[in-house]
Write a protein that holds these residues in place. Structure first.
Motif, mmCIF file in Angstrom:
data_model
loop_
_atom_site.group_PDB
_atom_site.id
_atom_site.type_symbol
_atom_site.label_atom_id
_atom_site.label_comp_id
_atom_site.label_asym_id
_atom_site.label_seq_id
_atom_site.Cartn_x
_atom_site.Cartn_y
_atom_site.Cartn_z
ATOM 1 N N TYR A 70 -50.636 -25.706 -6.478
ATOM 2 C CA TYR A 70 -50.815 -24.487 -5.695
ATOM 3 C C TYR A 70 -51.502 -23.408 -6.525
ATOM 4 C CZ TYR A 70 -49.866 -20.787 -2.361
ATOM 5 O OH TYR A 70 -50.005 -19.760 -1.467
ATOM 6 N N ASN A 71 -51.086 -23.297 -7.801
ATOM 7 C CA ASN A 71 -51.724 -22.304 -8.662
ATOM 8 C C ASN A 71 -53.208 -22.579 -8.809
ATOM 9 O OD1 ASN A 71 -49.416 -20.900 -9.072
ATOM 10 N ND2 ASN A 71 -48.918 -21.867 -11.028
ATOM 11 N N PHE A 72 -53.535 -23.875 -8.825
ATOM 12 C CA PHE A 72 -54.938 -24.247 -8.940
ATOM 13 C C PHE A 72 -55.678 -23.933 -7.643
ATOM 14 C CE2 PHE A 72 -58.302 -27.433 -8.460
ATOM 15 C CZ PHE A 72 -59.048 -27.136 -9.594
ATOM 16 N N ALA A 73 -55.019 -24.171 -6.508
ATOM 17 C CA ALA A 73 -55.705 -24.056 -5.217
ATOM 18 C C ALA A 73 -55.816 -22.621 -4.724
ATOM 19 C CB ALA A 73 -54.964 -24.889 -4.174
ATOM 20 N N ARG A 74 -54.884 -21.766 -5.172
ATOM 21 C CA ARG A 74 -54.845 -20.423 -4.590
ATOM 22 C C ARG A 74 -56.157 -19.653 -4.756
ATOM 23 N NH1 ARG A 74 -49.425 -17.600 -5.806
ATOM 24 N NH2 ARG A 74 -50.396 -17.677 -7.834
ATOM 25 N N PRO A 75 -56.735 -19.628 -5.970
ATOM 26 C CA PRO A 75 -58.015 -18.916 -6.069
ATOM 27 C C PRO A 75 -59.097 -19.540 -5.195
ATOM 28 C CG PRO A 75 -57.449 -20.008 -8.140
ATOM 29 C CD PRO A 75 -56.261 -20.087 -7.276
ATOM 30 N N VAL A 76 -59.050 -20.873 -5.028
ATOM 31 C CA VAL A 76 -60.047 -21.531 -4.176
ATOM 32 C C VAL A 76 -59.876 -21.057 -2.737
ATOM 33 C CG1 VAL A 76 -60.920 -23.731 -3.346
ATOM 34 C CG2 VAL A 76 -60.119 -23.524 -5.695
ATOM 35 N N LEU A 77 -58.612 -21.004 -2.274
ATOM 36 C CA LEU A 77 -58.349 -20.545 -0.912
ATOM 37 C C LEU A 77 -58.806 -19.100 -0.743
ATOM 38 C CD1 LEU A 77 -54.821 -22.032 -0.189
ATOM 39 C CD2 LEU A 77 -57.022 -22.907 0.488
ATOM 40 N N ASP A 78 -58.513 -18.274 -1.748
ATOM 41 C CA ASP A 78 -58.942 -16.875 -1.686
ATOM 42 C C ASP A 78 -60.453 -16.794 -1.538
ATOM 43 O OD1 ASP A 78 -56.443 -15.894 -1.903
ATOM 44 O OD2 ASP A 78 -56.509 -15.603 -4.077
ATOM 45 N N LEU A 79 -61.128 -17.601 -2.341
ATOM 46 C CA LEU A 79 -62.585 -17.601 -2.314
ATOM 47 C C LEU A 79 -63.090 -18.002 -0.937
ATOM 48 C CD1 LEU A 79 -64.920 -17.247 -4.364
ATOM 49 C CD2 LEU A 79 -65.053 -19.722 -4.414
ATOM 50 N N MET A 80 -62.462 -19.065 -0.358
ATOM 51 C CA MET A 80 -62.894 -19.552 0.952
ATOM 52 C C MET A 80 -62.776 -18.448 1.998
ATOM 53 S SD MET A 80 -61.167 -23.296 0.743
ATOM 54 C CE MET A 80 -61.438 -23.871 2.411
ATOM 55 N N GLN A 81 -61.727 -17.618 1.859
ATOM 56 C CA GLN A 81 -61.536 -16.594 2.878
ATOM 57 C C GLN A 81 -62.349 -15.332 2.632
ATOM 58 O OE1 GLN A 81 -57.197 -16.401 3.294
ATOM 59 N NE2 GLN A 81 -57.565 -16.656 5.467
#
Lengths: 516, 349
Positions: free
Chosen positions: A358-369
């Motif tokens: 999740y820690n790895f994915a969170r910035p990616v999700l932020d970026l996507m949004q």
């Protein structure tokens, strides 16, 4: 009598809180001074009192940094910078320098012209003398005018200097009078939070000197010199660098799209198959059937009021001839949402389990949004070309984050003790997930589904830019030709689609909430 | 005797923290204390060197204040928490050596657990909550319904099967929790402060109900509580914990009359001794007793030496003579004077 004692009790009969020692600890150097001043500040009922700090007035921003008041530092520094620029221009400014340069040029021309007059006189050319003399006079007049203007600007310098000095005095006074008040506040914070800066720090004072020195000097050069060097006024740019990087990106994008063509076209094909199925269902089926199904579904899941609204919306769409386009849009949306949900929920479950993932994915999700949709349309075109499947992919970038986030959130909010109880009765991880975690997280997951659908809808419209057709295309065409009427009609059709879908999904969501 | 031991912990340690293993080594080789472990390894000692055994049919209470490690300790029995070191035996099986499948099997079939905050499944009916352990084992719906009907009957909740937990009061919810623990007919009950969250009156009722059930079902029970009164009411034996260690294990009477240290003494000070101390503990042997003026042991009331102080007080108020106690053969063995009785009530000997 009784009243008097109560009044005394509330005011004077309590012993003073002695802050002397602690202010000493806080302030370090000049503890005695600050102890006295802080006591005065604290005694004032308005929170303000006339206390003047000479050191702060003299050193201004440098005092603030040395005492660790960075907020105050920026206020002082900016205020001083403004007046220093004024004073600098007043003292050394090249005000009117352009006028004097012009006067110089005119003087040269004038002298040359006089020479010609002399020559003409020697040659005895009457006409020439007259005409050259006339020109010389004009030049002299222009020179005098330029000189006068230059002098006027020079005189303005003195005014600037005086105003600057007055302002400087005012600012210094403000600095001196506000310093102790602000420092007392810092002290109060420090009492509960020992990480707050305390004492006099030379290191941070020197940092202040460096910042102030750099800012003041560079700014003074910019404003006082008549002809500042280019690299001060504007960032030095080399255009070749920009073109080189862009070319390099082009190259690698091309290479990737060539080498992984099988992958990209495979993904496109997969999406195409699902989309074809949905389109056949929505467009291939006769319209009365589709309408009836939608109406019944709306009625069953969200009640009669939503059903009536749905009927009106469908009528609008059909009567204005948007039926085909609407169904195409809904097919795009349905495919995008279906893919988002079927990818997003498992990912959400995984992220709820694994903190690291999740820690790895969170910035990616932020970026996507946060990334504007126009920006990621470009790589999508580069790899997948234009058309409907790339449009769906673009929608998914926007639509995936909510379902992932809310699934993770829902699972994390499942009470730990219930999960522990299940484990105590011998449940496997899978049994816990299916029987407890997912059912308890359902409200959150359903909210995620709803948000995902709405996100996808907004993107499906924008995806018309990359030739994804549907209602978005009508709006796009209307935009291009400034066709207001068409644009508004198509826009309202999109709005109706969104509202109907939202209501129906929300209705279902409420159902599950009641049942849960 | 050995066959009778159902649960046994041998020198169990639990150290929380990323460097737990190192800290454990240091404890074993250097005998570090709690604060040193926290300083040096940033690790927290949950339980330290805990050994005890629970015999068949016994209610074994573990009593301690919050933070003393009692809830951590009980979770070691079914390995909801893995010990850092030590052995755990359950009905002759080494729990630490079980595979995860075997462990789940044991949890499902042999252990029932009740939690402080009930931990009922909010999205399922009372019936499905009680049937949940059976559902995990893959039992048919019909069997689940029958069993939960029976278990709910045991705790007096007939007629609430089709309600949701949130529609029930706290006391009723905890009875559902108890029914769920009893549903799979386990050999062992682990009860983690089951009545702590309830108000005193309901707590008392549930204690009574639990004792009645216990008489009837003879489940070996490990009962966690922070309330010494509760421990004394329910426990066959009591272990008192402090800072992760067991300070004393004994029967309620042992604990009250022979507190191991000041900590335990503080606790028992305000406990009513009337039902915990018996005549044989405070009596003076009949041959050593010197009657005071006006006393005649011949006129004294006779009572068994196994009655408790409560009973002795009832007799003492009816007579001016000291009380004479007798053994099972009816012979006079001791004398309890009023002074002696008052001392006994205060906890002295």
């Amino acid at each position: 009598m009784v009243e008097e004692t109560t009044v005394q009790n509330t005011s004077s009969h309590f012993p003073d809180v002695d802050i002397t020692q602690s202010v000493h600890d806080f302030a370090g150097t000049k503890g005695e001074y600050y102890a006295t001043e802080f006591k005065r500040v604290q005694k004032s009922s308005s929170g303000y009192c006339w206390t003047f700090n000479l050191g702060a007035a003299v050193f201004g921003p440098l005092w603030a940094t040395a005492r660790g008041l960075w907020g105050l530092f920026w206020v002082f520094a900016v205020l001083e910078l403004v007046v220093i620029v004024m004073i600098g221009q007043g003292l050394w400014g090249d005000l009117g320098s352009d006028k004097f340069a012009r006067a110089d040029r005119l003087q040269t021309n004038y002298e040359r012209m006089i020479e010609r007059v002399e020559n003409a006189k020697e040659e005895g050319d009457e006409q020439g003398v007259e005409s050259f003399q006339k020109r010389a006079d004009n030049l002299a007049a222009a020179r005098d005018k330029a000189l006068a203007e230059g002098e006027l600007a020079q005189a303005g310098k003195t005014r600037l200097l005086i105003v600057g000095l007055v302002l400087l005095a005012l600012i210094k006074a403000f600095e001196g009078f506000s310093a102790n008040i602000a420092y007392e506040r810092q002290y109060t914070t420090w009492r509960t939070d020992s990480t707050v800066r305390s004492g006099l720090s030379w290191k941070s004072g020197l940092l202040g000197v460096a910042i102030v020195g750099f800012v003041y000097i560079v700014t003074l050069i910019r404003f006082t010199s008549g002809d500042p060097p280019d690299y001060v006024a504007e960032f030095p740019i080399d255009n070749r660098f920009y073109l080189g990087v862009a070319g390099w990106i082009d190259h690698y994008f091309d290479m990737a799209s060539r080498n992984f063509a099988f992958l990209f076209s495979g993904i496109s094909q997969g999406i195409r198959i699902i989309l074809d199925g949905v389109e056949t269902l929505l467009i291939g089926t006769p319209w009365p059937v589709v309408m009836a199904v939608i109406l019944v579904f709306a009625y069953r899941s969200a009640g009669p009021r939503v059903a009536i609204f749905t009927a009106a919306a469908l009528a609008y769409i059909a009567v204005l001839g948007y039926w085909q386009e609407s169904m195409a849009t809904v097919a795009l949306l349905g495919t995008a949402s279906f893919l988002c949900i079927s990818i997003g929920i498992p990912l959400g479950v995984w992220f709820a389990r694994s903190r690291r993932a999740y820690n790895f994915a969170r910035p990616v999700l932020d970026l996507m949004q946060t990334m504007p949709s126009f920006v990621y349309l470009i790589p999508i075109i580069a790899f997948f070309g234009t058309g409907k499947p790339p449009g769906i992919l673009a929608s998914m970038i926007f639509g995936l984050p909510p379902i992932i986030r809310l699934t993770t959130l829902g699972l994390k909010e499942v009470p730990k003790d219930v999960v522990e109880a299940a484990r105590a009765f011998g449940a496997t991880d899978m049994q816990i997930l299916r029987g407890i975690e997912v059912p308890l997280a359902t409200p959150s997951i359903m909210q995620g589904v709803n948000q995902t659908i709405m996100m996808c809808l907004s993107l499906v419209v924008i995806a018309a830019l990359i030739d994804a057709k549907g209602l978005g295309y009508d709006v796009l065409v209307a935009l291009q030709y400034a066709a207001k009427g068409q644009g508004i009609l198509a826009g309202v059709a999109i709005l109706f689609c969104a509202i109907v879908i939202d209501r129906v999904v929300q209705g279902r969501f409420k159902d599950t909430e009641k049942g849960g | 005797m050995q066959d009778d031991v159902v649960i046994e912990l041998k020198s169990a340690w639990k150290i929380f923290g990323s460097r737990d293993k190192e800290a454990m080594e240091a404890v074993k080789s250097e005998g570090l204390g709690k604060t040193e472990i926290l300083e040096r390894y940033g690790a927290v000692v949950g339980i330290a060197d805990c050994s005890f055994n629970v015999r068949r049919g016994e209610i074994f209470c573990i009593m301690g204040l919050s933070g003393s490690g009692k809830s951590t300790l009980v979770r070691h029995v079914n390995r909801l928490i893995e010990p850092t070191s030590g052995e755990i035996w359950l009905m002759g099986e080494d729990v630490m050596k079980l595979s995860s499948t075997a462990l789940r099997e044991i949890r499902a079939k042999k252990i029932g657990m009740v939690f402080q905050h009930m931990a009922l499944l909010p999205h399922r009916s009372v019936r499905d909550n009680v049937g949940y352990p059976l559902e995990i084992r893959g039992e048919s719906k019909a069997r689940r319904w029958n069993v939960s009907q029976h278990a709910l009957g045991l705790v007096g909740l007939e007629g609430f099967e089709d309600r949701f937990p949130r529609e029930l009061s706290g006391g009723m919810q905890q009875r559902v929790g108890l029914a769920r623990a009893l549903a799979c007919d386990p050999d062992v009950l682990l009860m983690d402060e089951p009545f702590s969250a309830l108000d005193p009156l309901i707590r008392r009722q549930l204690q009574d109900q639990f004792m009645a059930l216990s008489e009837q079902l003879h489940k070996t029970t490990l009962f966690i509580t922070h309330d010494l009164d509760e421990a004394i009411r329910l426990g066959t034996r009591i272990a008192i914990m402090k800072d992760g260690r067991i300070v004393q294990i004994g029967t309620p009477e042992d604990i009250v009359t022979n507190p191991a240290d000041d900590y335990v003494r503080d606790f028992v000070q305000n406990i009513s001794k009337l039902k915990l101390i018996f005549a044989h503990t405070i009596q003076v042997p009949v041959n050593d007793y010197v009657p005071a003026a006006g006393e005649d042991l011949g006129q004294s009331p006779r009572v068994s030496e196994d009655v408790d102080l409560d009973h002795l007080v009832d007799i003492a108020v009816t007579t001016t003579q000291p009380i004479v106690t007798t053994n099972e053969k009816g012979e006079d063995v001791g004398v309890v004077s009023k002074d002696r009785l008052l001392q006994g009530i205060k906890g002295g000997k």
